[in-house]
Design an enzyme around this catalytic site. Structure first.
Site, PDB file in Angstrom:
ATOM      1  N   GLY A 135       5.156   3.204  -0.390  1.00 54.05           N
ATOM      2  CA  GLY A 135       6.588   2.745  -0.571  1.00 54.05           C
ATOM      3  C   GLY A 135       6.974   1.804  -1.724  1.00 54.05           C
ATOM      4  N   SER A 172       0.849  -1.265  -0.186  1.00 52.56           N
ATOM      5  CA  SER A 172       0.054   0.053   0.149  1.00 52.56           C
ATOM      6  C   SER A 172       0.752   1.147  -0.245  1.00 52.56           C
ATOM      7  CB  SER A 172      -0.902  -0.036   1.077  1.00 52.56           C
ATOM      8  OG  SER A 172      -0.142  -0.060   2.230  1.00 52.56           O
ATOM      9  N   ALA A 206      -0.237  -9.619   7.965  1.00 52.92           N
ATOM     10  CA  ALA A 206       0.453 -10.374   7.047  1.00 52.92           C
ATOM     11  C   ALA A 206       0.865 -11.745   7.842  1.00 52.92           C
ATOM     12  CB  ALA A 206       1.173  -9.689   6.145  1.00 52.92           C
ATOM     13  N   TYR A 244      22.203   1.609  11.042  1.00 53.75           N
ATOM     14  CA  TYR A 244      21.540   0.369  10.075  1.00 53.75           C
ATOM     15  C   TYR A 244      22.233  -0.853   9.702  1.00 53.75           C
ATOM     16  CZ  TYR A 244      17.679  -0.907   7.114  1.00 53.75           C
ATOM     17  OH  TYR A 244      16.660  -1.485   6.505  1.00 53.75           O
TER      18      TYR A 244
HETATM   19  P1  NAD Z   1       6.427   1.528   3.969  1.00 54.00           P
HETATM   20  O1  NAD Z   1       6.167   1.804   5.670  1.00 54.00           O
HETATM   21  O2  NAD Z   1       6.140   2.486   3.110  1.00 54.00           O
HETATM   22  O3  NAD Z   1       5.531   0.104   3.749  1.00 54.00           O
HETATM   23  C1  NAD Z   1       5.231  -0.923   4.646  1.00 54.00           C
HETATM   24  C2  NAD Z   1       4.265  -1.836   4.128  1.00 54.00           C
HETATM   25  O4  NAD Z   1       3.661  -2.994   5.097  1.00 54.00           O
HETATM   26  C3  NAD Z   1       2.700  -1.057   3.708  1.00 54.00           C
HETATM   27  O5  NAD Z   1       2.097  -1.608   2.708  1.00 54.00           O
HETATM   28  C4  NAD Z   1       2.024  -1.594   5.187  1.00 54.00           C
HETATM   29  O6  NAD Z   1       0.528  -1.479   5.127  1.00 54.00           O
HETATM   30  C5  NAD Z   1       2.792  -3.051   5.319  1.00 54.00           C
HETATM   31  N1  NAD Z   1       2.261  -3.584   6.697  1.00 54.00           N
HETATM   32  C6  NAD Z   1       3.129  -3.119   7.967  1.00 54.00           C
HETATM   33  N2  NAD Z   1       2.828  -4.109   8.701  1.00 54.00           N
HETATM   34  C7  NAD Z   1       1.992  -5.088   8.169  1.00 54.00           C
HETATM   35  C8  NAD Z   1       1.316  -6.169   8.810  1.00 54.00           C
HETATM   36  N3  NAD Z   1       1.415  -6.431  10.036  1.00 54.00           N
HETATM   37  N4  NAD Z   1       0.581  -7.035   7.841  1.00 54.00           N
HETATM   38  C9  NAD Z   1       0.300  -6.484   6.507  1.00 54.00           C
HETATM   39  N5  NAD Z   1       0.874  -5.514   5.987  1.00 54.00           N
HETATM   40  C10 NAD Z   1       1.604  -4.750   6.772  1.00 54.00           C
HETATM   41  O7  NAD Z   1       7.997   0.935   3.962  1.00 54.00           O
HETATM   42  P2  NAD Z   1       9.096   0.890   2.872  1.00 54.00           P
HETATM   43  O8  NAD Z   1      10.046   1.771   3.142  1.00 54.00           O
HETATM   44  O9  NAD Z   1       8.432   0.669   1.582  1.00 54.00           O
HETATM   45  O10 NAD Z   1       9.853  -0.679   3.130  1.00 54.00           O
HETATM   46  C11 NAD Z   1       9.540  -1.633   2.342  1.00 54.00           C
HETATM   47  C12 NAD Z   1      10.626  -2.564   2.345  1.00 54.00           C
HETATM   48  O11 NAD Z   1      11.667  -1.906   1.865  1.00 54.00           O
HETATM   49  C13 NAD Z   1      11.199  -2.738   3.759  1.00 54.00           C
HETATM   50  O12 NAD Z   1      11.844  -4.203   3.791  1.00 54.00           O
HETATM   51  C14 NAD Z   1      12.257  -2.068   3.884  1.00 54.00           C
HETATM   52  O13 NAD Z   1      13.495  -2.455   4.872  1.00 54.00           O
HETATM   53  C15 NAD Z   1      12.774  -1.912   2.529  1.00 54.00           C
HETATM   54  N6  NAD Z   1      13.695  -0.880   2.116  1.00 54.00           N
HETATM   55  C16 NAD Z   1      13.218   0.525   2.315  1.00 54.00           C
HETATM   56  C17 NAD Z   1      14.268   1.747   2.165  1.00 54.00           C
HETATM   57  C18 NAD Z   1      13.749   3.087   2.510  1.00 54.00           C
HETATM   58  O14 NAD Z   1      14.817   3.725   2.409  1.00 54.00           O
HETATM   59  N7  NAD Z   1      12.687   3.200   2.717  1.00 54.00           N
HETATM   60  C19 NAD Z   1      15.306   1.165   1.395  1.00 54.00           C
HETATM   61  C20 NAD Z   1      15.817  -0.233   1.148  1.00 54.00           C
HETATM   62  C21 NAD Z   1      14.833  -1.166   1.489  1.00 54.00           C
END
Ligand code: NAD
Length: 393
Positions: free
Chosen positions: A52, A50, A112, A235
């Site tokens: 990111g 939803s 999830a 990190y």
């Molecule tokens: P985000 O917070 O934008 O998205 C998180 C998603 O997880 C959302 O869709 C939320 O609804 C869902 N979610 C959370 N808890 C849940 C649950 N219990 N059940 C169902 N859905 C659930 O986060 P993001 O930054 O897009 O991160 C996504 C992945 O990318 C993570 O593994 C993060 O470590 C990785 N990542 C992020 C970055 C960054 O800089 N933001 C960089 C590299 C990797």
């Protein structure tokens, strides 16, 4: 209702349905303008769909490759008096656009980590989708309830081994100060691995495989961040980094099991740092990202979630001309522009210089803040924020 942003620390407690829809629209347009070649995924399951990187993965799959998408998220719907969470509005907007294009899109708003979520997803796949050929694992959560014992684990963002003192930016006040973080206990490290490590990814893949809903040679990827010296103490070499290392173990275990059956591969994909709800909660990251944005925008190499995921799918996982380029640990890398030596050296220099007084001029704090507000649908060009809107979306 007229909706304005209400910021509490690193979260905005309101979000704007029209602004969120405009954000989704912009990402859809970006994808539709790319000249994607070759065959991509056709039946995609996105866990964390939803916001990111997960939302971007869903948009590239659907609007780049015409895939059916099933998403899982954990979001709050709106009421007459209270706005929904941004991810909820994003998903309404995504589903509407997908339907208008005749693309199947279903979303389950569930925890999830639970067994019920796995059972409901399998039921939906069997009813509507056939077999899944790509599973994207993009959950970011501060806690996880173990589906067997019921115990709730909370992740911590702390260094490992010794205390760390680092500059940090208060994104509300714009103040730059020093923050000392004490090292995590072994229990805290283990809890963080339990929440953000590979266990749940493996449980998902086992459940899908055992239910017979994976296509032959299905792919799955989980997202990680690695970074360099500036962010390692908080990190890469910290509790969250330990959890992310566990994804490498899980990727091998999942690939082993898939190979023993109808084939398939699990890969960890390394993405760049950007402003999302998850990263704004990590101490030090907002300052690092503000400096990084400044340098990468100057260089013309800045990318957001949609550009990163477009490259991940079109140039690496589904490139018709070559296999993905992997690092020594078998991970797919789309973060290398951030880790470029010139970029990191320049960020390091700015890092030494940055203070409360000069943070606005030497970093892209303005860009950071604009992106932060946009996560919740605010500050989007063309949206009338004085208009009365229905918070139920
Ligand atoms: P985000 O917070 O934008 O998205 C998180 C998603 O997880 C959302 O869709 C939320 O609804 C869902 N979610 C959370 N808890 C849940 C649950 N219990 N059940 C169902 N859905 C659930 O986060 P993001 O930054 O897009 O991160 C996504 C992945 O990318 C993570 O593994 C993060 O470590 C990785 N990542 C992020 C970055 C960054 O800089 N933001 C960089 C590299 C990797």
């Amino acid at each position: 209702m007229i909706i304005k942003p209400k910021v509490r620390g690193f979260i905005c407690t309101t979000s704007h349905p029209v602004g969120c829809a405009a954000n989704v629209e912009e990402q859809v347009k970006f994808v539709e303008q790319q000249n994607i070649r070759g065959n991509g995924p056709q039946n995609v399951l996105i866990l964390g769909c939803s916001t990111g990187y997960g939302l971007a993965s869903r948009i590239v799959s659907a609007f780049g490759y015409g895939a059916k998408t099933l998403g899982v998220m954990f979001e709050k719907p709106g009421t007459e008096k209270r706005t929904a969470s941004a991810g909820y509005y994003n998903t309404l907007a995504f589903e509407e656009r997908a339907r208008n294009k005749g693309l199947y899109a279903k979303t389950l708003n569930l925890d999830a980590f639970s067994q019920e979520a796995k059972a409901e997803v399998i039921e939906a796949i069997q009813a509507d989708m056939g077999k899944i050929d790509l599973v994207v694992y993009s959950l970011a959560s501060p806690r996880r309830k173990d589906p067997v014992t019921g115990e709730v684990y909370s992740s911590v963002l702390k260094p490992v081994g010794e205390a760390v003192t680092r500059k940090t930016l208060n994104t509300d006040s714009g103040e730059v100060s020093e923050l000392t973080l004490e090292p995590a206990s072994q229990e805290e490290i283990d809890a963080t691995i339990k929440v953000m490590g590979g266990e749940d990814w493996e449980l998902w893949m086992d459940a899908l495989d055992q239910a017979g809903v994976l296509a032959p040679n299905a792919k799955t990827t989980a997202y990680t961040y690695i970074g360099k010296e500036l962010t390692w103490p908080i990190y890469g070499h910290a509790t969250i980094g330990k959890a992310k290392e566990d994804l490498d173990r899980a990727a091998q275990a999942i690939t082993g099991k898939l190979q023993a059956g109808q084939g398939g591969k699990a890969r960890v994909s390394v993405l760049k740092a950007l402003v999302t709800q998850a990263s704004s909660a990590i101490p030090v990251m907002p300052l690092y990202i503000s400096l990084l944005y400044r340098v990468m925008k100057e260089q013309g190499t800045h990318e957001g979630a949609i550009e990163q995921i477009y490259r991940l799918l079109a140039e690496e996982l589904y490139n018709p001309d070559r296999d993905p380029i992997l690092d020594e640990s078998g991970r797919v890398r789309v973060d290398l522009k951030e880790l470029d030596d010139e970029v990191q050296t320049r960020v390091e220099q700015l890092w030494q210089e940055v203070t409360t007084e000069n943070v606005k001029s030497i970093s892209d704090f303005a860009g950071y803040q604009a992106d932060f507000f946009r996560l919740f649908g605010f500050g989007v060009p063309g949206v009338d924020y004085e208009a009365d809107v229905d918070p139920r979306g």
